[in-house]
Design an enzyme around this catalytic site. Structure first.
Site, PDB file in Angstrom:
ATOM      1  N   ASP A 128    -126.537  37.336 -77.498  1.00  0.00           N
ATOM      2  CA  ASP A 128    -127.566  37.884 -78.397  1.00  0.00           C
ATOM      3  C   ASP A 128    -128.607  38.736 -77.677  1.00  0.00           C
ATOM      4  OD1 ASP A 128    -126.267  36.476 -80.400  1.00  0.00           O
ATOM      5  OD2 ASP A 128    -127.512  34.698 -80.092  1.00  0.00           O
ATOM      6  N   GLU A 129    -128.198  39.421 -76.637  1.00  0.00           N
ATOM      7  CA  GLU A 129    -129.126  40.256 -75.864  1.00  0.00           C
ATOM      8  C   GLU A 129    -129.459  41.555 -76.590  1.00  0.00           C
ATOM      9  OE1 GLU A 129    -126.250  39.087 -74.725  1.00  0.00           O
ATOM     10  OE2 GLU A 129    -126.618  37.834 -72.961  1.00  0.00           O
ATOM     11  N   LYS A 139    -126.605  43.555 -77.652  1.00  0.00           N
ATOM     12  CA  LYS A 139    -125.464  44.397 -77.243  1.00  0.00           C
ATOM     13  C   LYS A 139    -125.031  45.357 -78.352  1.00  0.00           C
ATOM     14  CE  LYS A 139    -123.193  40.575 -76.527  1.00  0.00           C
ATOM     15  NZ  LYS A 139    -124.262  39.587 -76.665  1.00  0.00           N
ATOM     16  N   ASN A 170    -117.156  34.359 -83.216  1.00  0.00           N
ATOM     17  CA  ASN A 170    -118.366  33.661 -82.746  1.00  0.00           C
ATOM     18  C   ASN A 170    -119.468  34.684 -82.454  1.00  0.00           C
ATOM     19  OD1 ASN A 170    -116.785  34.620 -80.614  1.00  0.00           O
ATOM     20  ND2 ASN A 170    -117.163  32.897 -79.266  1.00  0.00           N
ATOM     21  N   GLY A 200    -121.955  37.858 -83.073  1.00  0.00           N
ATOM     22  CA  GLY A 200    -122.669  38.484 -84.191  1.00  0.00           C
ATOM     23  C   GLY A 200    -123.476  39.614 -83.589  1.00  0.00           C
ATOM     24  N   HIS A 201    -123.029  40.836 -83.773  1.00  0.00           N
ATOM     25  CA  HIS A 201    -123.692  42.001 -83.182  1.00  0.00           C
ATOM     26  C   HIS A 201    -124.387  42.786 -84.284  1.00  0.00           C
ATOM     27  CE1 HIS A 201    -120.810  41.911 -79.466  1.00  0.00           C
ATOM     28  NE2 HIS A 201    -121.471  40.795 -79.653  1.00  0.00           N
ATOM     29  N   ARG A 261     -99.714  28.233 -74.646  1.00  0.00           N
ATOM     30  CA  ARG A 261     -98.493  28.955 -75.014  1.00  0.00           C
ATOM     31  C   ARG A 261     -97.908  28.535 -76.354  1.00  0.00           C
ATOM     32  NH1 ARG A 261     -96.392  27.536 -69.251  1.00  0.00           N
ATOM     33  NH2 ARG A 261     -97.486  25.676 -69.971  1.00  0.00           N
ATOM     34  N   GLN A 310    -120.698  37.575 -76.460  1.00  0.00           N
ATOM     35  CA  GLN A 310    -121.376  36.430 -75.842  1.00  0.00           C
ATOM     36  C   GLN A 310    -122.186  36.926 -74.641  1.00  0.00           C
ATOM     37  OE1 GLN A 310    -117.675  35.694 -76.697  1.00  0.00           O
ATOM     38  NE2 GLN A 310    -118.818  35.512 -78.589  1.00  0.00           N
ATOM     39  N   LYS A 362    -135.813  44.175 -76.410  1.00  0.00           N
ATOM     40  CA  LYS A 362    -136.836  43.320 -77.023  1.00  0.00           C
ATOM     41  C   LYS A 362    -138.117  43.233 -76.190  1.00  0.00           C
ATOM     42  CE  LYS A 362    -135.189  40.554 -80.238  1.00  0.00           C
ATOM     43  NZ  LYS A 362    -134.450  39.586 -81.075  1.00  0.00           N
ATOM     44  N   SER A 363    -138.394  44.283 -75.410  1.00  0.00           N
ATOM     45  CA  SER A 363    -139.633  44.290 -74.627  1.00  0.00           C
ATOM     46  C   SER A 363    -140.833  44.266 -75.583  1.00  0.00           C
ATOM     47  CB  SER A 363    -139.682  45.529 -73.746  1.00  0.00           C
ATOM     48  OG  SER A 363    -139.545  46.672 -74.558  1.00  0.00           O
ATOM     49  N   GLY A 372    -137.424  47.996 -80.056  1.00  0.00           N
ATOM     50  CA  GLY A 372    -137.365  47.671 -81.480  1.00  0.00           C
ATOM     51  C   GLY A 372    -135.917  47.644 -81.910  1.00  0.00           C
TER      52      GLY A 372
HETATM   53  P1  GDP Z   1    -125.945  40.832 -79.793  1.00  0.00           P
HETATM   54  O1  GDP Z   1    -125.126  39.655 -80.189  1.00  0.00           O
HETATM   55  O2  GDP Z   1    -126.113  40.929 -78.312  1.00  0.00           O
HETATM   56  O3  GDP Z   1    -125.454  42.130 -80.372  1.00  0.00           O
HETATM   57  O4  GDP Z   1    -127.410  40.581 -80.384  1.00  0.00           O
HETATM   58  P2  GDP Z   1    -127.767  40.025 -81.860  1.00  0.00           P
HETATM   59  O5  GDP Z   1    -127.513  41.082 -82.833  1.00  0.00           O
HETATM   60  O6  GDP Z   1    -127.132  38.698 -82.088  1.00  0.00           O
HETATM   61  O7  GDP Z   1    -129.308  39.714 -81.683  1.00  0.00           O
HETATM   62  C1  GDP Z   1    -130.222  40.699 -81.309  1.00  0.00           C
HETATM   63  C2  GDP Z   1    -131.305  40.772 -82.384  1.00  0.00           C
HETATM   64  O8  GDP Z   1    -132.400  41.494 -81.880  1.00  0.00           O
HETATM   65  C3  GDP Z   1    -130.863  41.532 -83.629  1.00  0.00           C
HETATM   66  O9  GDP Z   1    -131.538  40.999 -84.730  1.00  0.00           O
HETATM   67  C4  GDP Z   1    -131.316  42.951 -83.359  1.00  0.00           C
HETATM   68  O10 GDP Z   1    -131.553  43.688 -84.549  1.00  0.00           O
HETATM   69  C5  GDP Z   1    -132.605  42.692 -82.618  1.00  0.00           C
HETATM   70  N1  GDP Z   1    -132.962  43.694 -81.601  1.00  0.00           N
HETATM   71  C6  GDP Z   1    -132.138  44.388 -80.759  1.00  0.00           C
HETATM   72  N2  GDP Z   1    -132.874  45.124 -79.899  1.00  0.00           N
HETATM   73  C7  GDP Z   1    -134.161  44.885 -80.189  1.00  0.00           C
HETATM   74  C8  GDP Z   1    -135.416  45.323 -79.610  1.00  0.00           C
HETATM   75  O11 GDP Z   1    -135.454  46.068 -78.649  1.00  0.00           O
HETATM   76  N3  GDP Z   1    -136.546  44.844 -80.172  1.00  0.00           N
HETATM   77  C9  GDP Z   1    -136.544  43.998 -81.249  1.00  0.00           C
HETATM   78  N4  GDP Z   1    -137.702  43.566 -81.724  1.00  0.00           N
HETATM   79  N5  GDP Z   1    -135.402  43.563 -81.801  1.00  0.00           N
HETATM   80  C10 GDP Z   1    -134.226  43.977 -81.267  1.00  0.00           C
HETATM   81  P1  IMO Z   2    -122.866  37.299 -79.282  1.00  0.00           P
HETATM   82  O1  IMO Z   2    -121.667  38.173 -78.997  1.00  0.00           O
HETATM   83  C1  IMO Z   2    -124.895  33.508 -78.616  1.00  0.00           C
HETATM   84  C2  IMO Z   2    -122.384  29.977 -78.050  1.00  0.00           C
HETATM   85  C3  IMO Z   2    -122.424  28.936 -79.143  1.00  0.00           C
HETATM   86  C4  IMO Z   2    -122.128  27.682 -78.323  1.00  0.00           C
HETATM   87  C5  IMO Z   2    -121.123  28.173 -77.289  1.00  0.00           C
HETATM   88  C6  IMO Z   2    -119.668  27.932 -77.670  1.00  0.00           C
HETATM   89  O2  IMO Z   2    -123.439  37.474 -80.624  1.00  0.00           O
HETATM   90  O3  IMO Z   2    -123.849  37.385 -78.174  1.00  0.00           O
HETATM   91  P2  IMO Z   2    -117.986  28.923 -79.473  1.00  0.00           P
HETATM   92  O4  IMO Z   2    -118.162  29.252 -80.918  1.00  0.00           O
HETATM   93  O5  IMO Z   2    -117.637  30.095 -78.632  1.00  0.00           O
HETATM   94  O6  IMO Z   2    -117.077  27.764 -79.268  1.00  0.00           O
HETATM   95  O7  IMO Z   2    -119.432  28.411 -78.992  1.00  0.00           O
HETATM   96  O8  IMO Z   2    -121.339  29.573 -77.176  1.00  0.00           O
HETATM   97  N1  IMO Z   2    -122.048  31.341 -78.520  1.00  0.00           N
HETATM   98  C7  IMO Z   2    -122.938  32.326 -78.635  1.00  0.00           C
HETATM   99  N2  IMO Z   2    -124.267  32.331 -78.438  1.00  0.00           N
HETATM  100  N3  IMO Z   2    -124.252  34.643 -78.938  1.00  0.00           N
HETATM  101  C8  IMO Z   2    -122.908  34.672 -79.110  1.00  0.00           C
HETATM  102  O9  IMO Z   2    -122.230  35.812 -79.298  1.00  0.00           O
HETATM  103  C9  IMO Z   2    -122.199  33.465 -78.997  1.00  0.00           C
HETATM  104  N4  IMO Z   2    -120.891  33.114 -79.130  1.00  0.00           N
HETATM  105  C10 IMO Z   2    -120.814  31.824 -78.825  1.00  0.00           C
HETATM  106  O10 IMO Z   2    -123.683  28.881 -79.755  1.00  0.00           O
HETATM  107  O11 IMO Z   2    -123.287  27.281 -77.633  1.00  0.00           O
HETATM  108 MG    MG Z   3    -125.281  37.956 -81.417  1.00  0.00          MG
END
Ligand code: GDP
Ligand code: IMO
Ligand code: MG
Length: 420
Positions: free
Chosen positions: A12-13, A15, A37, A39-40, A142, A221, A328-329, A411
């Protein structure tokens, strides 16, 4: 040429947003591991879209997208996702390709995931319950079914054989849910999958590479969830680091050029497992609220803490990161003080190395404090206009890691990104 973009923390960085930003510069965006698993989140015409299996380049008209063999694909989630994207005017038959060696998540994988987590009780992984672990177990065991198999006339028999195995396993657990509805949905979704572009991913991609096309491999992930190097056993079941790109796409290391590492300006984790810089206090809660830290896939509140440079240094080493993107700075705008963990203190001794196993250890993060900037930065549109206090924090991160922060995301919006 292949550039890699991956998460350096626990997922959830941001990406998805960053891949969407870079996608215009590439011919192909390819997912190489993970599955639903993930969520982008991206914003397209100010509308929020969350992608689980489909690469984040899908909204760019000149970019092709590949779901690589290293991914595990659930036809049910995949179909729902495709339908949503199609509603937004995208023709997936033109820009989405699926490697035939991609493994399939079947309904009993989800059932096994749920049953296994329930049986673990307090020790549960905190899985997203999407069937990821059981599907990868069948791959390495397998027994798995692959996307290419849905095109064969004996697919239903192969499915029935696997289901029988799974039902036997499920009988060891206290699991009594009726999965017949899941199965109905599954077969409808398999029919949908049959209509998509199923290709030999490795030949398809290598031919494009030989023709000079530029590829961005999109990680899912985060590196600290890597099955080999993450906080085992609290990890996912795939290799999330750059090494996963070659096996997950069928390409040789010689093609890889830049490795772009994405890190938040702080740190989050969703699910169970060790998190040395976690703040279980009002500061952690303030980060969660300011950063809207709730899971994009499960809606669960994310655990929050300060940036962990020990973990980042480790994950940059594992993937050979050549440039950083800090997301997210802007979330830190409201904090009087910002902290960064520079070492772990374990039993009175300081270390900058990641220990063999974090769980069970009492780790005290050693932190460096920085004065906050108390200035809104989400509207900044050049790096130079960022407050000096924020630049000082960024420089510290760069010099600790020895890697340049090339972009700062300020943002969630498509345009909220500053190049240094
Ligand atoms: P991913 O799994 O790495 O693609 O990240 P997620 O989508 O799960 O979570 C990132 C969250 O931060 C999402 O709600 C984005 O809309 C939000 N986001 C991404 N970049 C920024 C940023 O620079 N600032 C803020 N405030 N939110 C951001
Ligand atoms: P994105 O791509 C954050 C975490 C789960 C759990 C562990 C194992 O959005 O960054 P799994 O479903 O793979 O068996 O879960 O990994 N996890 C994530 N945490 N972002 C994700 O994906 C994740 N995918 C799995 O919360 O701790
Ligand atoms: Mg995510």
């Amino acid at each position: 040429m292949v550039d890699v973009l991956l998460g350096l923390q626990w997922g959830d960085e941001g990406k998805g947003k960053i891949v969407d930003y870079f996608a215009g510069k590439y011919d192909i965006i390819a997912r190489f591991q993970g599955g639903p698993n993930a969520g982008h989140t991206l914003y397209v015409n100010n509308q929020k879209v969350v992608l689980h299996t489909i690469p984040s380049g899908v909204f760019h008209s000149n970019t092709l997208n590949l779901i690589g063999n290293g991914v595990v694909l659930d036809p049910v989630t995949f179909r729902k996702e495709c339908e949503k994207i199609t509603e937004l005017g995208i023709d997936l038959k033109k820009n989405l390709f699926i490697a035939e060696k991609t493994h399939i998540i079947v309904p009993t994988h989800r059932a096994l995931d749920k049953a296994s987590e329930l049986a673990k009780g307090q020790e549960k992984i905190g899985s997203t319950l999407k069937g990821i672990g059981p599907a990868y177990m069948d791959k390495t065991g397998r027994n798995g079914l692959r996307v290419g198999d849905v095109l064969h006339p004996d697919f239903e028999q192969a499915y029935a054989k696997l289901k029988t195995k799974h039902l036997q396993l499920l009988s060891n657990y206290d699991f009594s849910e009726d999965i017949s509805e899941w199965e109905k949905e599954f077969f409808e979704a398999v029919e949908f999958l049959r209509q998509m572009n199923i290709v030999s991913g490795e030949y398809w991609l290598n031919e494009h590479l030989k023709a000079g096309k530029k590829v961005l491999a999109e990680g899912a992930q985060g590196s600290m969830l890597d099955v080999d190097f993450g906080t085992y056993p609290f990890v996912t079941s795939s290799n999330t680091i750059s090494a996963g790109v070659c096996t997950g796409l069928g390409i040789a290391p010689k093609w890889i050029s830049e490795v772009i590492g994405v890190t938040k300006a702080y740190c989050t984790r969703v699910g169970s497992g060790p998190f040395p810089t976690e703040l279980e206090n009002t500061t952690g809660e303030a980060l969660r609220q300011a950063g809207h830290e709730f899971g994009a896939t499960t809606g669960r509140p994310r655990r929050c803490g300060w940036i962990d440079l020990v973990a980042l240094d480790y994950t940059c080493m594992l993937s050979g990161v050549t440039q950083l993107v800090m997301t997210k700075s802007d979330v830190l705008d409201a904090f009087d003080t910002v902290e960064a963990c520079t070492a772990y203190e374990i039993n009175g001794k300081q270390t900058k190395e990641m220990p063999y196993q974090l769980n069970g250890l009492s780790i005290k993060p050693v932190v460096e404090s920085f004065p906050g900037w108390s200035t809104p930065t989400a509207a900044s549109n050049t790096y130079n206009t960022l407050p000096p206090e924020m630049k000082k924090f960024l420089s510290f991160v760069e010099s600790y890691l020895g890697i340049p922060v090339k972009y700062v995301s300020n943002g969630p919006g498509r345009d909220q990104i500053l190049e240094k």
